[in-house]
Design a protein around this motif. Structure first.
Motif, PDB file in Angstrom:
ATOM      1  N   GLU A   1       0.858  -1.198   0.000  1.00 52.20           N
ATOM      2  CA  GLU A   1       0.000   0.000   0.000  1.00 52.20           C
ATOM      3  C   GLU A   1       0.888   1.240   0.000  1.00 52.20           C
ATOM      4  O   GLU A   1       1.804   1.352   0.827  1.00 52.20           O
ATOM      5  CB  GLU A   1      -0.900  -0.031   1.238  1.00 52.20           C
ATOM      6  CG  GLU A   1      -2.016   0.973   1.178  1.00 52.20           C
ATOM      7  CD  GLU A   1      -2.978   0.859   2.359  1.00 52.20           C
ATOM      8  OE1 GLU A   1      -2.747   0.006   3.237  1.00 52.20           O
ATOM      9  OE2 GLU A   1      -3.936   1.642   2.390  1.00 52.20           O
ATOM     10  N   ILE A   2       0.610   2.147  -0.891  1.00 52.51           N
ATOM     11  CA  ILE A   2       1.375   3.397  -0.956  1.00 52.51           C
ATOM     12  C   ILE A   2       0.391   4.570  -0.972  1.00 52.51           C
ATOM     13  O   ILE A   2      -0.540   4.606  -1.787  1.00 52.51           O
ATOM     14  CB  ILE A   2       2.275   3.444  -2.221  1.00 52.51           C
ATOM     15  CG1 ILE A   2       3.222   2.242  -2.264  1.00 52.51           C
ATOM     16  CG2 ILE A   2       3.088   4.737  -2.267  1.00 52.51           C
ATOM     17  CD1 ILE A   2       3.834   1.972  -3.629  1.00 52.51           C
ATOM     18  N   ASN A   3       0.601   5.511  -0.069  1.00 53.66           N
ATOM     19  CA  ASN A   3      -0.225   6.735  -0.047  1.00 53.66           C
ATOM     20  C   ASN A   3       0.688   7.937  -0.222  1.00 53.66           C
ATOM     21  O   ASN A   3       1.728   8.012   0.421  1.00 53.66           O
ATOM     22  CB  ASN A   3      -0.939   6.892   1.296  1.00 53.66           C
ATOM     23  CG  ASN A   3      -1.778   5.696   1.634  1.00 53.66           C
ATOM     24  OD1 ASN A   3      -2.599   5.279   0.838  1.00 53.66           O
ATOM     25  ND2 ASN A   3      -1.552   5.120   2.799  1.00 53.66           N
ATOM     26  N   THR A   4       0.286   8.836  -1.046  1.00 51.72           N
ATOM     27  CA  THR A   4       1.098  10.044  -1.232  1.00 51.72           C
ATOM     28  C   THR A   4       0.222  11.253  -1.557  1.00 51.72           C
ATOM     29  O   THR A   4      -0.867  11.109  -2.087  1.00 51.72           O
ATOM     30  CB  THR A   4       2.174   9.802  -2.326  1.00 51.72           C
ATOM     31  OG1 THR A   4       2.984  10.947  -2.421  1.00 51.72           O
ATOM     32  CG2 THR A   4       1.573   9.482  -3.674  1.00 51.72           C
ATOM     33  N   GLY A   5       0.708  12.419  -1.203  1.00 48.44           N
ATOM     34  CA  GLY A   5      -0.054  13.646  -1.444  1.00 48.44           C
ATOM     35  C   GLY A   5      -0.807  14.095  -0.199  1.00 48.44           C
ATOM     36  O   GLY A   5      -0.506  13.648   0.911  1.00 48.44           O
ATOM     37  N   ASN A   6      -1.764  14.970  -0.405  1.00 41.94           N
ATOM     38  CA  ASN A   6      -2.521  15.562   0.699  1.00 41.94           C
ATOM     39  C   ASN A   6      -3.779  14.723   0.992  1.00 41.94           C
ATOM     40  O   ASN A   6      -4.744  14.768   0.229  1.00 41.94           O
ATOM     41  CB  ASN A   6      -2.912  16.990   0.319  1.00 41.94           C
ATOM     42  CG  ASN A   6      -3.385  17.791   1.487  1.00 41.94           C
ATOM     43  OD1 ASN A   6      -3.752  17.233   2.514  1.00 41.94           O
ATOM     44  ND2 ASN A   6      -3.377  19.094   1.354  1.00 41.94           N
ATOM     45  N   ASN A   7      -3.741  13.983   2.116  1.00 39.24           N
ATOM     46  CA  ASN A   7      -4.875  13.079   2.396  1.00 39.24           C
ATOM     47  C   ASN A   7      -6.132  13.808   2.906  1.00 39.24           C
ATOM     48  O   ASN A   7      -7.144  13.179   3.178  1.00 39.24           O
ATOM     49  CB  ASN A   7      -4.476  11.951   3.345  1.00 39.24           C
ATOM     50  CG  ASN A   7      -4.033  12.465   4.691  1.00 39.24           C
ATOM     51  OD1 ASN A   7      -4.087  13.671   4.944  1.00 39.24           O
ATOM     52  ND2 ASN A   7      -3.586  11.579   5.552  1.00 39.24           N
ATOM     53  N   LYS A   8      -6.047  15.141   2.985  1.00 43.01           N
ATOM     54  CA  LYS A   8      -7.217  15.936   3.363  1.00 43.01           C
ATOM     55  C   LYS A   8      -8.353  15.778   2.344  1.00 43.01           C
ATOM     56  O   LYS A   8      -9.523  15.884   2.669  1.00 43.01           O
ATOM     57  CB  LYS A   8      -6.828  17.416   3.403  1.00 43.01           C
ATOM     58  CG  LYS A   8      -6.748  17.994   4.802  1.00 43.01           C
ATOM     59  CD  LYS A   8      -6.129  19.353   4.775  1.00 43.01           C
ATOM     60  CE  LYS A   8      -7.088  20.445   4.399  1.00 43.01           C
ATOM     61  NZ  LYS A   8      -6.425  21.773   4.463  1.00 43.01           N
ATOM     62  N   TRP A   9      -7.974  15.554   1.109  1.00 46.67           N
ATOM     63  CA  TRP A   9      -8.972  15.507   0.020  1.00 46.67           C
ATOM     64  C   TRP A   9      -9.645  14.152  -0.080  1.00 46.67           C
ATOM     65  O   TRP A   9     -10.590  13.982  -0.846  1.00 46.67           O
ATOM     66  CB  TRP A   9      -8.335  15.879  -1.332  1.00 46.67           C
ATOM     67  CG  TRP A   9      -7.415  17.033  -1.283  1.00 46.67           C
ATOM     68  CD1 TRP A   9      -6.160  17.087  -1.816  1.00 46.67           C
ATOM     69  CD2 TRP A   9      -7.628  18.325  -0.678  1.00 46.67           C
ATOM     70  NE1 TRP A   9      -5.590  18.303  -1.560  1.00 46.67           N
ATOM     71  CE2 TRP A   9      -6.464  19.083  -0.862  1.00 46.67           C
ATOM     72  CE3 TRP A   9      -8.696  18.898   0.015  1.00 46.67           C
ATOM     73  CZ2 TRP A   9      -6.322  20.384  -0.388  1.00 46.67           C
ATOM     74  CZ3 TRP A   9      -8.572  20.188   0.507  1.00 46.67           C
ATOM     75  CH2 TRP A   9      -7.401  20.917   0.293  1.00 46.67           C
ATOM     76  N   LEU A  10      -9.141  13.182   0.684  1.00 49.57           N
ATOM     77  CA  LEU A  10      -9.687  11.826   0.620  1.00 49.57           C
ATOM     78  C   LEU A  10     -11.161  11.781   1.043  1.00 49.57           C
ATOM     79  O   LEU A  10     -11.944  10.999   0.510  1.00 49.57           O
ATOM     80  CB  LEU A  10      -8.845  10.918   1.526  1.00 49.57           C
ATOM     81  CG  LEU A  10      -9.028   9.417   1.385  1.00 49.57           C
ATOM     82  CD1 LEU A  10      -8.723   8.971  -0.023  1.00 49.57           C
ATOM     83  CD2 LEU A  10      -8.141   8.684   2.363  1.00 49.57           C
ATOM     84  N   SER A  11     -11.524  12.661   1.990  1.00 49.67           N
ATOM     85  CA  SER A  11     -12.905  12.665   2.484  1.00 49.67           C
ATOM     86  C   SER A  11     -13.902  13.033   1.376  1.00 49.67           C
ATOM     87  O   SER A  11     -15.072  12.659   1.438  1.00 49.67           O
ATOM     88  CB  SER A  11     -13.033  13.634   3.647  1.00 49.67           C
ATOM     89  OG  SER A  11     -12.583  14.900   3.253  1.00 49.67           O
ATOM     90  N   SER A  12     -13.438  13.778   0.374  1.00 50.15           N
ATOM     91  CA  SER A  12     -14.324  14.163  -0.744  1.00 50.15           C
ATOM     92  C   SER A  12     -14.824  12.941  -1.498  1.00 50.15           C
ATOM     93  O   SER A  12     -15.949  12.937  -2.000  1.00 50.15           O
ATOM     94  CB  SER A  12     -13.576  15.055  -1.728  1.00 50.15           C
ATOM     95  OG  SER A  12     -13.175  16.229  -1.106  1.00 50.15           O
ATOM     96  N   CYS A  13     -13.988  11.914  -1.572  1.00 52.10           N
ATOM     97  CA  CYS A  13     -14.329  10.740  -2.391  1.00 52.10           C
ATOM     98  C   CYS A  13     -15.568  10.029  -1.853  1.00 52.10           C
ATOM     99  O   CYS A  13     -16.405   9.571  -2.625  1.00 52.10           O
ATOM    100  CB  CYS A  13     -13.156   9.771  -2.445  1.00 52.10           C
ATOM    101  SG  CYS A  13     -11.685  10.520  -3.121  1.00 52.10           S
ATOM    102  N   ALA A  14     -15.672   9.935  -0.527  1.00 55.69           N
ATOM    103  CA  ALA A  14     -16.821   9.259   0.075  1.00 55.69           C
ATOM    104  C   ALA A  14     -18.106  10.038  -0.223  1.00 55.69           C
ATOM    105  O   ALA A  14     -19.153   9.438  -0.480  1.00 55.69           O
ATOM    106  CB  ALA A  14     -16.619   9.145   1.571  1.00 55.69           C
ATOM    107  N   LEU A  15     -18.012  11.361  -0.218  1.00 55.60           N
ATOM    108  CA  LEU A  15     -19.194  12.194  -0.480  1.00 55.60           C
ATOM    109  C   LEU A  15     -19.564  12.187  -1.958  1.00 55.60           C
ATOM    110  O   LEU A  15     -20.728  12.266  -2.312  1.00 55.60           O
ATOM    111  CB  LEU A  15     -18.935  13.630  -0.021  1.00 55.60           C
ATOM    112  CG  LEU A  15     -18.744  13.821   1.479  1.00 55.60           C
ATOM    113  CD1 LEU A  15     -18.145  15.178   1.764  1.00 55.60           C
ATOM    114  CD2 LEU A  15     -20.070  13.677   2.201  1.00 55.60           C
ATOM    115  N   GLN A  16     -18.550  12.106  -2.817  1.00 53.63           N
ATOM    116  CA  GLN A  16     -18.811  12.157  -4.266  1.00 53.63           C
ATOM    117  C   GLN A  16     -19.532  10.926  -4.778  1.00 53.63           C
ATOM    118  O   GLN A  16     -20.119  10.969  -5.852  1.00 53.63           O
ATOM    119  CB  GLN A  16     -17.487  12.299  -5.043  1.00 53.63           C
ATOM    120  CG  GLN A  16     -16.836  13.634  -4.941  1.00 53.63           C
ATOM    121  CD  GLN A  16     -17.488  14.706  -5.791  1.00 53.63           C
ATOM    122  OE1 GLN A  16     -18.668  14.631  -6.086  1.00 53.63           O
ATOM    123  NE2 GLN A  16     -16.737  15.716  -6.153  1.00 53.63           N
ATOM    124  N   THR A  17     -19.478   9.803  -4.032  1.00 58.39           N
ATOM    125  CA  THR A  17     -20.123   8.581  -4.529  1.00 58.39           C
ATOM    126  C   THR A  17     -21.645   8.720  -4.548  1.00 58.39           C
ATOM    127  O   THR A  17     -22.314   8.166  -5.404  1.00 58.39           O
ATOM    128  CB  THR A  17     -19.737   7.363  -3.667  1.00 58.39           C
ATOM    129  OG1 THR A  17     -19.932   7.712  -2.298  1.00 58.39           O
ATOM    130  CG2 THR A  17     -18.292   6.953  -3.902  1.00 58.39           C
TER     131      THR A  17
END
Lengths: 176, 88
Positions: free
Chosen positions: A118-134
């Motif tokens: 598993e690799i994560n990179t960048g600003n994880n602040k924006w990850l929460s948007s993905c759950a809402l966008q679904t």
């Protein structure tokens, strides 16, 4: 006497025509300004391009990058290393905060429950948007694109690669 | 004479009312068009599917999966396709 009256009327009419002309010109200006003033939203394409770039880096010609997995062994790769390896730069001078986030999960075909690498990179602040966008598309949130494909390592071990690429850049793509 | 004056005034009022209504119609139509253009400006999202390119569009991920299938002689193909389908 009637001639003088007519001249006055003509003057009023010509002033009125100028007023109408200005109103129409203003209206056309308004229409053009409203339509062309709105920015084009290219974040979906940008997220797609980012996902493709990552996919090309993780696997090429059906084989997983040897710097990630070799002989069935996962190598320790940090987010920063990954960006360097893939020639990606998430920090741009235009933005104070990083506007991108990427998540790469490589699953062994035998165990799809927990990622092998598993690799994560960048600003994880924006990850929460993905759950809402679904649920529904909210323009002001970051755009998320998910991709998955199949690949093998140099020992022909089978893997499923899942990539999540997120692009925010809301201010430049959406009329706020 | 006074009747003529009255008729003249009426005509003037009538004409003025027509001009005012005409102006309101022009302003109304312009406002409607501005509203329509503002609605149209909201649909300025470029989707990948809408892009037209001269180059034949090939799905990069399908290509990668296909290469991997060839390397493993299509082993576990149905299982893999099922997983990939689930992920969309």
């Amino acid at each position: 006497m009637s001639l003088i009256k007519n001249k006055k009327g003509d003057k009023i009419i010509s002033v009125y025509w100028f007023a109408v002309l200005i109103i129409v010109a203003g209206g056309i200006f308004g229409m053009v300004y409203v339509f062309y003033g709105a920015s084009y939203d290219v974040r979906e394409i940008e997220a797609n391009v980012l996902g493709n770039q990552i996919a090309d880096c993780v696997s090429y010609g059906g084989r997983i990058n040897g710097n990630l997995i070799s002989n069935g062994q996962a190598k320790s790769v940090t987010g920063e290393n990954f960006l360097e390896m893939c020639n990606l730069n998430f920090q741009t001078s235009e933005w104070e905060e990083e506007q991108y986030y990427a998540e790469i999960e490589i699953y062994k075909l035998e165990n799809m429950n927990s990622p092998f690498l598993e690799i994560n990179t960048g600003n994880n602040k924006w990850l929460s948007s993905c759950a809402l966008q679904t649920d529904n598309k909210i323009e002001k949130l970051a755009k998320c694109i998910r991709k998955s494909f199949y690949s093998v390592d140099d020992s022909n071990n089978q893997y499923i690669v899942k990539i999540l690429s997120v692009v925010r850049k809301t201010e430049k793509n959406v009329k706020l | 004479m006074s009747n003529y004056k009255r008729i003249g005034k009426r005509a003037q009022i009538g004409e003025t009312v027509i001009w005012i209504i005409a102006t309101l119609v022009i302003v109304g139509v312009l406002l409607l068009f501005i509203f329509i253009s503002s609605l149209m400006s909201k649909v300025k999202t470029i989707h990948v599917g809408n892009l037209e390119t001269d180059v034949k569009v090939t799905n990069l991920l399908k290509e990668k999966t296909s290469f991997a299938y060839q390397l493993t002689d299509y082993k576990n193909r149905e299982l893999i396709e099922g997983i990939l389908k689930e992920d969309g």
